[in-house]
Design an enzyme around this catalytic site. Structure first.
Site, short mmCIF file in Angstrom:
data_model
loop_
_atom_site.label_atom_id
_atom_site.label_comp_id
_atom_site.label_asym_id
_atom_site.label_seq_id
_atom_site.Cartn_x
_atom_site.Cartn_y
_atom_site.Cartn_z
N LYS A 133 -4.15 10.84 2.24
CA LYS A 133 -4.44 9.66 1.65
C LYS A 133 -5.34 10.63 0.43
O LYS A 133 -5.49 10.25 -0.88
CB LYS A 133 -4.66 8.37 2.24
N LYS A 168 -5.06 0.87 3.37
CA LYS A 168 -4.74 1.90 4.37
C LYS A 168 -5.02 3.01 5.44
O LYS A 168 -6.27 3.46 4.32
CB LYS A 168 -4.14 2.88 3.49
N ARG A 218 10.32 8.18 -2.12
CA ARG A 218 10.49 9.36 -2.12
C ARG A 218 11.06 10.10 -2.66
O ARG A 218 11.93 9.71 -2.83
CB ARG A 218 10.62 8.94 -0.45
N ARG A 232 13.04 3.15 -0.81
CA ARG A 232 12.90 2.89 0.08
C ARG A 232 12.69 1.41 0.05
O ARG A 232 11.48 0.97 -0.33
CB ARG A 232 11.69 3.58 1.03
N ARG A 240 6.12 -3.55 3.25
CA ARG A 240 6.29 -2.29 3.35
C ARG A 240 7.38 -1.15 3.10
O ARG A 240 8.59 -2.24 4.12
CB ARG A 240 5.37 -1.60 4.53
N ASP A 280 5.40 9.99 -3.10
CA ASP A 280 5.04 8.21 -2.80
C ASP A 280 5.26 7.41 -4.04
O ASP A 280 3.96 8.01 -4.30
CB ASP A 280 5.28 7.22 -1.35
N GLU A 288 0.77 8.23 -2.74
CA GLU A 288 0.97 9.38 -1.18
C GLU A 288 1.57 10.51 -1.42
O GLU A 288 2.12 10.68 -1.63
CB GLU A 288 0.98 8.45 0.00
N ASN A 290 2.26 13.50 1.05
CA ASN A 290 2.62 13.63 2.41
C ASN A 290 3.27 15.44 2.69
O ASN A 290 3.79 15.62 2.04
CB ASN A 290 3.98 12.61 2.74
#
Length: 322
Positions: A133, A168, A218, A232, A240, A280, A288, A290
């Site tokens: 994050k 978050k 993603r 997604r 979400r 993301d 984000e 990841n």
């Protein structure tokens, strides 16, 4: 090559979904040795990183009726043996978040691997620096408006200004603990108290992006460059889009704005030794980065007819041969 993967217990992995399994399958199919271990099996001996390693043999998933399907006994594991990790050509750190103190200690052990002999993916130092994050704030120019705080007044002021926001946890994963905030919610104070552990831990709060209803994209980056993406889309009453909470996946392509975001992020990722990363993007904004164990390979391959695991292993082979 000899490749070691530090993973969660292999019995807990879903071969039809897990990107780690996709990469291991590709490596095996190209004739490379695949070994696995877990973070509790790491040690330091004579100043070197060692692990109890087991060689694994995989039965690859197959495509049936538009889905990846695996056999019930999809892996066979040899008895573990204590080996120096520098016996490997590459070591993949693919332990799922959260990043606990045990995870951090594991990165310190991996730091002892000679990088001129064995590549560690992703860089142990990079993993420590890139909280999934907070690291995103390095790219604030392409993010939605965001605050990080444990102060209830700061969070309320931000939410009142933006009218809608998303909270978050800084150490969360797979959409866990993400909450929708509105200033008029009678539970607002309780939500902040619970999420910050009564003012003990900060949280990230971002302006809510209405475009989220159209999907949370993603994008997989390899050595700083995009190699595939999947959209997604939230289902039912869920806001979400994470696959772990039932998000529906659909085929997608990168927009010019998303290609720009990849360029902004990519050079920093390479500098930090973060070679395999999932970012993301919602509505043209980076939300984000990841770095621990990003997923999405299986879904992209299914929708695009690609083999990203093969592409990743071929890249790794070129890097390790230099």
């Amino acid at each position: 090559m000899k490749l070691a993967f530090i993973i969660d217990p292999i019995a807990n992995l879903n071969p039809a979904h897990d990107s780690t399994v996709a990469i291991m399958e590709a490596a095996q199919n190209l004739g490379h040795e695949v070994w696995i271990t877990e973070i509790h099996q790491l040690s330091v001996i004579d100043g070197k990183a060692w692990a109890v390693l087991s060689q694994v043999q995989l039965t690859s998933v197959t495509l049936q009726d538009g889905k990846w399907v695996s056999v019930s006994q999809w892996y066979q594991v040899s008895p573990g043996e204590l080996r120096c990790l520098e016996d490997m050509d590459a070591v993949w750190m693919r332990k799922d978040p959260p990043v606990t103190i045990r995870y951090l200690y594991a990165t310190y052990i991996l730091e002892l691997i000679d990088p001129t002999n064995t590549l560690v993916i992703n860089s142990p130092q990079g993993l420590r620096e890139a909280n999934e994050k907070m690291y995103t704030l390095q790219f604030y120019s392409v993010m939605p408006e965001t605050v990080v705080s444990l102060d209830k007044k700061v969070i309320r002021q931000f939410v009142e200004e933006k009218t809608q926001a998303v909270l978050k946890p800084l150490g969360g994963k797979a959409g866990e603990g993400i909450l929708f905030l509105e200033p008029g919610d009678r539970n607002f104070n309780s939500i902040i108290e619970v999420s910050t552990y009564h003012g003990q831990e900060p949280v990230m709060v971002q302006r809510f992006l209405p475009e989220a209803k159209n999907g949370d994209k993603r994008i997989i980056l390899l050595d700083g460059k995009p190699i595939g993406a999947v959209n997604r889309v939230p289902t039912g009453q869920e806001f979400r889009g994470n696959m772990a909470v039932g998000g529906r996946v659909e085929k997608t392509e990168l927009t010019p704005r998303e290609e720009h975001i990849c360029e902004v992020v990519g050079s920093r990722l390479r500098k930090n030794g973060l070679y395999f990363v999932g970012i993301d993007v919602i509505g043209g904004y980076l939300t984000e980065v990841n770095v621990t164990s990003p997923t999405g390979i299986r879904e992209i391959d299914l929708l695009d007819g690609t083999n990203l695991g093969l592409e990743v292993v071929e890249w790794l082979s070129q890097v390790c041969s230099k």
